[in-house]
Scaffold this motif. Structure first.
Motif, PDB file in Angstrom:
ATOM      1  N   PHE A 137       0.836  -1.191   0.000  1.00  0.00           N
ATOM      2  CA  PHE A 137       0.000   0.000   0.000  1.00  0.00           C
ATOM      3  C   PHE A 137       0.876   1.248   0.000  1.00  0.00           C
ATOM      4  N   THR A 163      -4.135  -4.508  -3.200  1.00  0.00           N
ATOM      5  CA  THR A 163      -3.918  -3.133  -2.777  1.00  0.00           C
ATOM      6  C   THR A 163      -5.255  -2.411  -2.762  1.00  0.00           C
ATOM      7  N   THR A 186       5.876  -3.721   3.941  1.00  0.00           N
ATOM      8  CA  THR A 186       5.329  -2.604   4.702  1.00  0.00           C
ATOM      9  C   THR A 186       6.434  -1.917   5.493  1.00  0.00           C
ATOM     10  N   TYR A 190       3.236   1.640   9.301  1.00  0.00           N
ATOM     11  CA  TYR A 190       2.819   0.319   8.859  1.00  0.00           C
ATOM     12  C   TYR A 190       1.333   0.277   8.515  1.00  0.00           C
ATOM     13  N   SER A 191       1.032  -0.459   7.466  1.00  0.00           N
ATOM     14  CA  SER A 191      -0.326  -0.503   6.934  1.00  0.00           C
ATOM     15  C   SER A 191      -1.223  -1.438   7.754  1.00  0.00           C
ATOM     16  N   GLU A 193      -4.078  -2.428   6.662  1.00  0.00           N
ATOM     17  CA  GLU A 193      -4.614  -3.383   5.686  1.00  0.00           C
ATOM     18  C   GLU A 193      -3.718  -4.616   5.576  1.00  0.00           C
TER      19      GLU A 193
END
Length: 285
Positions: A137, A163, A186, A190-191, A193
């Motif tokens: 992402f 994504t 990541t 941090y994502s 998702e």
């Protein structure tokens, strides 16, 4: 990184050293600016123990350990904080180029030096997978996409790029099962998702291959194999020199482990592309 080394050896330490290690990991951003007296008091250990603990980590003493932690903390500054605090703009252009280039060279060296043991896990997992899912992402999406392209060229199996929003990839990850592999990348911040994606994969017994910057990544412990990339950028949030190099190297190692398959798949790709270009040129006449 200091925090990674402390976490690695923590369980094998003496009680006094373990108290120091636990406090440093818990209050990492504060320890970088503490005196040895403050740290020994807060950790419940003697000053001599703090010095010996620092030497156990490979430093000459606490001051050197503290400077290393300060250096790590500077790398974690937001881009606007880095720009606000840099004096690089005052240097001659030749020096700017030298410093910026050396920083990226260091990122590359530090990344490559730590991935030897993990390469085999990655190559074998990718080769044996039924399908390969790639998650990324923000800016990392572009690097993950490069890795997906490289591996898709060399392997005769489905690959999927995950994504966007949860609804953009939910219909794809519902197809996951234990014969598949999830490759995710990541970096800070941090994502969330990615966390959801990895948890979902774990429920399906899908192996996760992770590229990140530190053991502080929330999904570090949930991955089957982790490649840690040095991502220090002097002016941006993250440098992607290391991750791009990892994407390229994974592809190269797959070729070296299956030369015949690599040649055949590459030949198929060129034939499909040539056929497409011929069709387009005919339509233009």
């Amino acid at each position: 990184m200091v925090s990674e080394e402390i976490a690695r050896i923590k369980d094998d330490l003496s009680p006094a050293y373990k108290r120091i290690a636990t406090y440093i990991l818990k209050e990492y951003s504060q320890v970088g600016f503490m005196s040895i007296e403050e740290l020994s008091s807060m950790a419940g250990a003697s000053k001599a123990s703090v010095v010996r603990f620092s030497r156990r980590l490979g430093f000459s003493g606490f001051n050197e350990l503290k400077k290393s932690i300060q250096s790590e903390l500077r790398r974690r500054l937001s881009p606007y904080e880095k720009i606000a605090t840099t004096d690089l703009d005052r240097a001659p252009i030749e020096n700017q180029l030298k410093l910026l280039a050396q920083n990226e060279i260091n990122n590359l060296k530090n990344t490559i030096s730590g991935i030897g043991e993990e390469i085999h896990k990655w190559v074998e997992s990718i080769k044996s997978a039924r399908s390969i899912y790639f998650g990324g992402f923000g800016a990392t999406k572009n690097v993950v996409s490069l890795m997906q392209y490289t591996i898709s060229v060399l392997q005769n199996k489905p690959t999927w790029l995950l994504t966007g929003s949860i609804s953009d990839f939910s219909y794809t990850i519902k197809l996951m099962d234990r014969a598949d592999v999830l490759v995710v990348m990541t970096f800070p911040p941090y994502s969330k998702e990615i966390e959801y994606m990895v948890d979902f994969a774990g429920e399906r017994k899908v192996r996760t291959l992770l590229v990140t910057d530190s053991i502080e990544c929330p999904i570090y412990s949930r991955a089957y194999s982790v490649i840690v990339c040095e991502n220090n950028s002097l002016l941006f949030g993250n440098s992607f020199v290391g991750p791009v190099a990892v994407a390229e190297m994974i592809g190269n190692f797959i070729i070296l482990s299956e030369k015949q398959t690599g040649m055949e798949e590459m030949k198929k790709l060129f034939e499909v592309e040539e056929r497409g270009y011929r069709a387009i040129s005919m339509e233009d006449r």
